[in-house]
Design a protein around this motif. Structure first.
Motif, PDB file in Angstrom:
ATOM      1  N   LEU A 101       0.837  -1.187   0.000  1.00 47.38           N
ATOM      2  CA  LEU A 101       0.000   0.000   0.000  1.00 47.38           C
ATOM      3  C   LEU A 101       0.877   1.243   0.000  1.00 47.38           C
ATOM      4  O   LEU A 101       1.842   1.310   0.762  1.00 47.38           O
ATOM      5  CB  LEU A 101      -0.922   0.009   1.224  1.00 47.38           C
ATOM      6  CG  LEU A 101      -1.887  -1.167   1.370  1.00 47.38           C
ATOM      7  CD1 LEU A 101      -2.664  -1.044   2.673  1.00 47.38           C
ATOM      8  CD2 LEU A 101      -2.833  -1.249   0.182  1.00 47.38           C
ATOM      9  N   ASP A 102       0.544   2.195  -0.852  1.00 50.95           N
ATOM     10  CA  ASP A 102       1.287   3.444  -0.935  1.00 50.95           C
ATOM     11  C   ASP A 102       0.648   4.493  -0.038  1.00 50.95           C
ATOM     12  O   ASP A 102      -0.570   4.603   0.056  1.00 50.95           O
ATOM     13  CB  ASP A 102       1.305   3.973  -2.371  1.00 50.95           C
ATOM     14  CG  ASP A 102       2.221   3.155  -3.267  1.00 50.95           C
ATOM     15  OD1 ASP A 102       3.105   2.474  -2.710  1.00 50.95           O
ATOM     16  OD2 ASP A 102       2.053   3.192  -4.498  1.00 50.95           O
ATOM     17  N   ALA A 103       1.503   5.278   0.602  1.00 50.40           N
ATOM     18  CA  ALA A 103       1.041   6.392   1.427  1.00 50.40           C
ATOM     19  C   ALA A 103       1.916   7.600   1.146  1.00 50.40           C
ATOM     20  O   ALA A 103       3.051   7.468   0.673  1.00 50.40           O
ATOM     21  CB  ALA A 103       1.096   6.032   2.917  1.00 50.40           C
ATOM     22  N   THR A 104       1.389   8.774   1.410  1.00 43.31           N
ATOM     23  CA  THR A 104       2.200   9.981   1.285  1.00 43.31           C
ATOM     24  C   THR A 104       2.974  10.182   2.580  1.00 43.31           C
ATOM     25  O   THR A 104       2.738   9.492   3.586  1.00 43.31           O
ATOM     26  CB  THR A 104       1.317  11.207   1.036  1.00 43.31           C
ATOM     27  OG1 THR A 104       0.515  11.426   2.208  1.00 43.31           O
ATOM     28  CG2 THR A 104       0.409  10.995  -0.162  1.00 43.31           C
ATOM     29  N   GLU A 105       3.893  11.117   2.570  1.00 46.00           N
ATOM     30  CA  GLU A 105       4.678  11.376   3.779  1.00 46.00           C
ATOM     31  C   GLU A 105       3.765  11.813   4.923  1.00 46.00           C
ATOM     32  O   GLU A 105       3.931  11.382   6.068  1.00 46.00           O
ATOM     33  CB  GLU A 105       5.730  12.452   3.501  1.00 46.00           C
ATOM     34  CG  GLU A 105       6.649  12.711   4.686  1.00 46.00           C
ATOM     35  CD  GLU A 105       7.735  13.700   4.345  1.00 46.00           C
ATOM     36  OE1 GLU A 105       8.206  14.392   5.268  1.00 46.00           O
ATOM     37  OE2 GLU A 105       8.118  13.799   3.168  1.00 46.00           O
ATOM     38  N   ALA A 139       0.010  -6.545   5.249  1.00 48.65           N
ATOM     39  CA  ALA A 139       0.193  -5.383   4.376  1.00 48.65           C
ATOM     40  C   ALA A 139       1.515  -4.710   4.709  1.00 48.65           C
ATOM     41  O   ALA A 139       1.981  -4.746   5.855  1.00 48.65           O
ATOM     42  CB  ALA A 139      -0.955  -4.392   4.548  1.00 48.65           C
ATOM     43  N   ARG A 140       2.116  -4.124   3.682  1.00 49.79           N
ATOM     44  CA  ARG A 140       3.344  -3.339   3.849  1.00 49.79           C
ATOM     45  C   ARG A 140       3.049  -1.945   3.316  1.00 49.79           C
ATOM     46  O   ARG A 140       2.784  -1.766   2.127  1.00 49.79           O
ATOM     47  CB  ARG A 140       4.495  -3.969   3.071  1.00 49.79           C
ATOM     48  CG  ARG A 140       4.889  -5.347   3.529  1.00 49.79           C
ATOM     49  CD  ARG A 140       5.862  -5.303   4.680  1.00 49.79           C
ATOM     50  NE  ARG A 140       7.188  -4.909   4.229  1.00 49.79           N
ATOM     51  CZ  ARG A 140       8.211  -4.690   5.057  1.00 49.79           C
ATOM     52  NH1 ARG A 140       8.032  -4.788   6.352  1.00 49.79           N
ATOM     53  NH2 ARG A 140       9.382  -4.337   4.584  1.00 49.79           N
ATOM     54  N   ILE A 141       3.091  -0.948   4.188  1.00 48.34           N
ATOM     55  CA  ILE A 141       2.771   0.422   3.811  1.00 48.34           C
ATOM     56  C   ILE A 141       4.061   1.225   3.744  1.00 48.34           C
ATOM     57  O   ILE A 141       4.866   1.197   4.672  1.00 48.34           O
ATOM     58  CB  ILE A 141       1.811   1.063   4.831  1.00 48.34           C
ATOM     59  CG1 ILE A 141       0.602   0.163   5.069  1.00 48.34           C
ATOM     60  CG2 ILE A 141       1.367   2.438   4.364  1.00 48.34           C
ATOM     61  CD1 ILE A 141      -0.311   0.641   6.168  1.00 48.34           C
ATOM     62  N   SER A 142       4.272   1.921   2.626  1.00 50.50           N
ATOM     63  CA  SER A 142       5.493   2.702   2.457  1.00 50.50           C
ATOM     64  C   SER A 142       5.177   3.984   1.711  1.00 50.50           C
ATOM     65  O   SER A 142       4.127   4.125   1.088  1.00 50.50           O
ATOM     66  CB  SER A 142       6.569   1.902   1.706  1.00 50.50           C
ATOM     67  OG  SER A 142       6.107   1.543   0.418  1.00 50.50           O
ATOM     68  N   ILE A 143       6.099   4.946   1.781  1.00 50.01           N
ATOM     69  CA  ILE A 143       5.937   6.230   1.097  1.00 50.01           C
ATOM     70  C   ILE A 143       6.252   6.027  -0.375  1.00 50.01           C
ATOM     71  O   ILE A 143       7.356   5.626  -0.733  1.00 50.01           O
ATOM     72  CB  ILE A 143       6.861   7.295   1.707  1.00 50.01           C
ATOM     73  CG1 ILE A 143       6.562   7.460   3.204  1.00 50.01           C
ATOM     74  CG2 ILE A 143       6.701   8.634   0.990  1.00 50.01           C
ATOM     75  CD1 ILE A 143       7.516   8.396   3.916  1.00 50.01           C
ATOM     76  N   ARG A 295       0.148  20.299   5.267  1.00 49.73           N
ATOM     77  CA  ARG A 295      -0.772  19.600   4.376  1.00 49.73           C
ATOM     78  C   ARG A 295      -0.082  18.364   3.841  1.00 49.73           C
ATOM     79  O   ARG A 295       1.067  18.421   3.424  1.00 49.73           O
ATOM     80  CB  ARG A 295      -1.174  20.497   3.200  1.00 49.73           C
ATOM     81  CG  ARG A 295      -2.287  21.469   3.516  1.00 49.73           C
ATOM     82  CD  ARG A 295      -2.597  22.341   2.318  1.00 49.73           C
ATOM     83  NE  ARG A 295      -3.055  21.557   1.184  1.00 49.73           N
ATOM     84  CZ  ARG A 295      -3.418  22.104   0.032  1.00 49.73           C
ATOM     85  NH1 ARG A 295      -3.377  23.404  -0.130  1.00 49.73           N
ATOM     86  NH2 ARG A 295      -3.822  21.350  -0.958  1.00 49.73           N
ATOM     87  N   ALA A 296      -0.780  17.245   3.891  1.00 53.31           N
ATOM     88  CA  ALA A 296      -0.185  16.004   3.399  1.00 53.31           C
ATOM     89  C   ALA A 296      -0.015  16.074   1.887  1.00 53.31           C
ATOM     90  O   ALA A 296      -0.918  16.474   1.173  1.00 53.31           O
ATOM     91  CB  ALA A 296      -1.080  14.824   3.755  1.00 53.31           C
ATOM     92  N   PRO A 297       1.166  15.706   1.383  1.00 48.93           N
ATOM     93  CA  PRO A 297       1.358  15.687  -0.077  1.00 48.93           C
ATOM     94  C   PRO A 297       0.514  14.594  -0.705  1.00 48.93           C
ATOM     95  O   PRO A 297       0.551  13.454  -0.288  1.00 48.93           O
ATOM     96  CB  PRO A 297       2.858  15.390  -0.229  1.00 48.93           C
ATOM     97  CG  PRO A 297       3.241  14.730   1.052  1.00 48.93           C
ATOM     98  CD  PRO A 297       2.358  15.303   2.109  1.00 48.93           C
ATOM     99  N   LEU A 352       4.402  19.293  -3.406  1.00 43.29           N
ATOM    100  CA  LEU A 352       5.477  19.032  -4.359  1.00 43.29           C
ATOM    101  C   LEU A 352       6.704  18.478  -3.655  1.00 43.29           C
ATOM    102  O   LEU A 352       7.329  17.518  -4.125  1.00 43.29           O
ATOM    103  CB  LEU A 352       5.824  20.321  -5.101  1.00 43.29           C
ATOM    104  CG  LEU A 352       6.918  20.250  -6.166  1.00 43.29           C
ATOM    105  CD1 LEU A 352       6.571  19.203  -7.216  1.00 43.29           C
ATOM    106  CD2 LEU A 352       7.106  21.596  -6.826  1.00 43.29           C
ATOM    107  N   CYS A 353       7.066  19.067  -2.521  1.00 43.30           N
ATOM    108  CA  CYS A 353       8.203  18.534  -1.753  1.00 43.30           C
ATOM    109  C   CYS A 353       7.915  17.102  -1.312  1.00 43.30           C
ATOM    110  O   CYS A 353       8.809  16.248  -1.324  1.00 43.30           O
ATOM    111  CB  CYS A 353       8.479  19.418  -0.536  1.00 43.30           C
ATOM    112  SG  CYS A 353       9.143  21.051  -0.916  1.00 43.30           S
ATOM    113  N   GLY A 354       6.667  16.840  -0.948  1.00 46.55           N
ATOM    114  CA  GLY A 354       6.311  15.489  -0.531  1.00 46.55           C
ATOM    115  C   GLY A 354       6.444  14.467  -1.635  1.00 46.55           C
ATOM    116  O   GLY A 354       6.687  13.292  -1.372  1.00 46.55           O
ATOM    117  N   CYS A 355       6.291  14.902  -2.890  1.00 40.69           N
ATOM    118  CA  CYS A 355       6.472  13.984  -4.021  1.00 40.69           C
ATOM    119  C   CYS A 355       7.874  13.393  -4.031  1.00 40.69           C
ATOM    120  O   CYS A 355       8.088  12.297  -4.545  1.00 40.69           O
ATOM    121  CB  CYS A 355       6.221  14.716  -5.342  1.00 40.69           C
ATOM    122  SG  CYS A 355       4.499  15.147  -5.631  1.00 40.69           S
TER     123      CYS A 355
END
Length: 390
Positions: A101-105, A139-143, A295-297, A352-355
Motif C-alpha cells: 500500500l502506498d502512502a504519502t509522507e 500489508a506493507r505500507i510505504s511512502i 498539508r499532506a502531499p 510538491l516537496c512530498g512527491c
C-alpha cells in the motif's frame, strides 16, 4: 488422546511465488508452469515493429490470452501478473501474500502516530476485492515517492476493505482530487499496525535508558517573524507587485528544474525559495504564519503541480492589486480571496516537496541556514541576489 487437526495454511499465490514456478525467457519458445507447458513466448513483427508476444493457451484449463510488449522483461512481468490472476481465480481460498500500500509522507506520519487507520487506493478488482483483501492479510505500507533507502515501510494487517465511489473518497480526503483526477472508484482499506516481532531486540536496554535520559534537543524553526526580520535587515522594504514578480521568477525556476530532470534536492530547494519570497505576502495579509498548517502531499505529477502553483500565483497578483488599491467591501473580499490563493500556492509547494520525500518546512530551514551565510547584492526593491548567482 489425539491432537486436534491443524487447519492447513492457505498456499501463497503472489508475483514472487508464481515467478519462481514459471519458466519464461527470451531463450525459450514455450512457457511452463511447474514443468507443464501453458503457452508460447517469442518475438514477432507487428506493424513494422518488433514485439515480444506471450500466448497463454492452457493455464489449468483457462485460456489466458495474449500479452505483447516491445521490451522482453516487461512482457515477462505482464505475463507473470496474468498467470497470478488466473491462479487466484482458480484457487479462491489462497493467501495473496503481503499487499503493498502506498502512502504519502503526511499519511505515513499519521499512520505511525496512530491517527490514521485507513487509506484510499484506486480500486482494482483483482487486488482489492473482499476475497483478495480478506481480514488478516498482511500489508506493507510505504511512502510511494521516497527514495529506496528512505521508504521505511510499516507492517500492518487488513481489517476490512470496501469499494467506495469517488464522491465518498473525496469527502474523506479532498486532496485525492489532485492526486487521482480520473479515478472513479476507490478501495477504502482499513488496517491495524503490527509491531515488529524483534522490536525489543532492536535497541539494547542501556541505549533505551540513555535515549530517555537525554532526548535530542530540537532545533529552532524558522518562522515568518524570523525570516522577515532577516529580509528587512538584508534587503529593506518591498512592494507587493515586486514581491510577486520575484515569486513568479522562483516558481519558473522550479518548473524548469522539474522539466529538466534536476535532482530532487534541487527541486525541493527551488520550492523553498518560492515559499520564502511569499513570506512578505503573508505579512501584508496580516497572517501569523505564511505556512499556515501542514498539508499532506497528495499528488504524483510534479510538473502539473508546478503549473498549478504558477497559475495561482498569477491570480494572487490580481487579488493583491485589488486589495492594496480597493476600499470598503472590495478590500475585505480581495483579502479573503488572496488568503485562499496563498494557501493554495503554499499547499502546492508542500505537496510538491512530498512527491520527493521531503518536507517544505525542513527545506525552508535548510535554505535559510544557507541564506544567512551568503553575501547579497540588494537591488533596491526589497530583494536581491546572492553574489555569484547567474
Amino acid at each position: 488422546m489425539t491432537d486436534a487437526l491443524a487447519t492447513p495454511a492457505w498456499p501463497v499465490i503472489d508475483y514472487k511465488t508464481v515467478s519462481a514456478r514459471l519458466d519464461i525467457s527470451p531463450a525459450s519458445k514455450v512457457i511452463t508452469l511447474d514443468g507443464v507447458v501453458i503457452g508460447t513466448f517469442g518475438a514477432e513483427m507487428d506493424d513494422g515493429s518488433r514485439v515480444w508476444t506471450a500466448c497463454l493457451t492452457d493455464v489449468l484449463g483457462h485460456r489466458g490470452g495474449i500479452v505483447q510488449h516491445r521490451i522482453p522483461t516487461d512482457a515477462i512481468r505482464l505475463t507473470t501478473n496474468k498467470v497470478v490472476d488466473i491462479l487466484r481465480r482458480h484457487f479462491p481460498d489462497v493467501d495473496h501474500g503481503p499487499i503493498s500500500l502506498d502512502a504519502t509522507e503526511g499519511e505515513m506520519n499519521e499512520i505511525r502516530s496512530g491517527a490514521r487507520t485507513a487509506l484510499h487506493i484506486p480500486y482494482n478488482s483483482a487486488k482489492h476485492s473482499r476475497t483478495a483483501c480478506r481480514p488478516g492479510r498482511k500489508a506493507r505500507i510505504s511512502i510511494f515517492s521516497a527514495p529506496k533507502g528512505r521508504k521505511r515501510p510499516v507492517d500492518a494487517e487488513i481489517v476490512s476493505v470496501r469499494k467506495v465511489t469517488r464522491a465518498e473518497a473525496l469527502a474523506a480526503n479532498r486532496l485525492l482530487e489532485f492526486r487521482h483526477p480520473s479515478v472513479k472508484a476507490f478501495a477504502e482499506v482499513t488496517f491495524t499496525l503490527v509491531p515488529p516481532a524483534d522490536a525489543h531486540q532492536q535497541q539494547s536496554p542501556e541505549d533505551a535508558m540513555s535515549a530517555k535520559a537525554a532526548p535530542a534537543p530540537s532545533k529552532p524553526r524558522e518562522t515568518q517573524a524570523t525570516i522577515m526580520a532577516w529580509k528587512r535587515e538584508t534587503f529593506g522594504p518591498s512592494r507587493p507587485m515586486r514581491t510577486m514578480a520575484r515569486a513568479a521568477e522562483e516558481a519558473a525556476e522550479l518548473f524548469r528544474a522539474i522539466t529538466s530532470d534536476a535532482a530532487p534536492e534541487k527541486i525541493v530547494e527551488e520550492a523553498a525559495d518560492t515559499a520564502l519570497i511569499l513570506a512578505d505576502i503573508g505579512e501584508l495579509l496580516r497572517l501569523n504564519d505564511w505556512l499556515f498548517m501542514t498539508r499532506a502531499p497528495m499528488i504524483r505529477r510534479p510538473a502539473k503541480l508546478a503549473g498549478y502553483v504558477l497559475t495561482h500565483l498569477g491570480t494572487l497578483s490580481g487579488e493583491l492589486d485589488a486589495y492594496t488599491d480597493g476600499d470598503g467591501v472590495s478590500d475585505t473580499l480581495a483579502h479573503t480571496t488572496a488568503c485562499a490563493l496563498l494557501r493554495a500556492v503554499i499547499g502546492g509547494l508542500e505537496e510538491l516537496c512530498g512527491c520527493y520525500g521531503h518536507s517544505l518546512r525542513d527545506a525552508i530551514d535548510a535554505k535559510m541556514a544557507v541564506n544567512r551565510t551568503r553575501k547579497w547584492n540588494p537591488d533596491g526593491t526589497g530583494h536581491g541576489y546572492h553574489r555569484g548567482a547567474a
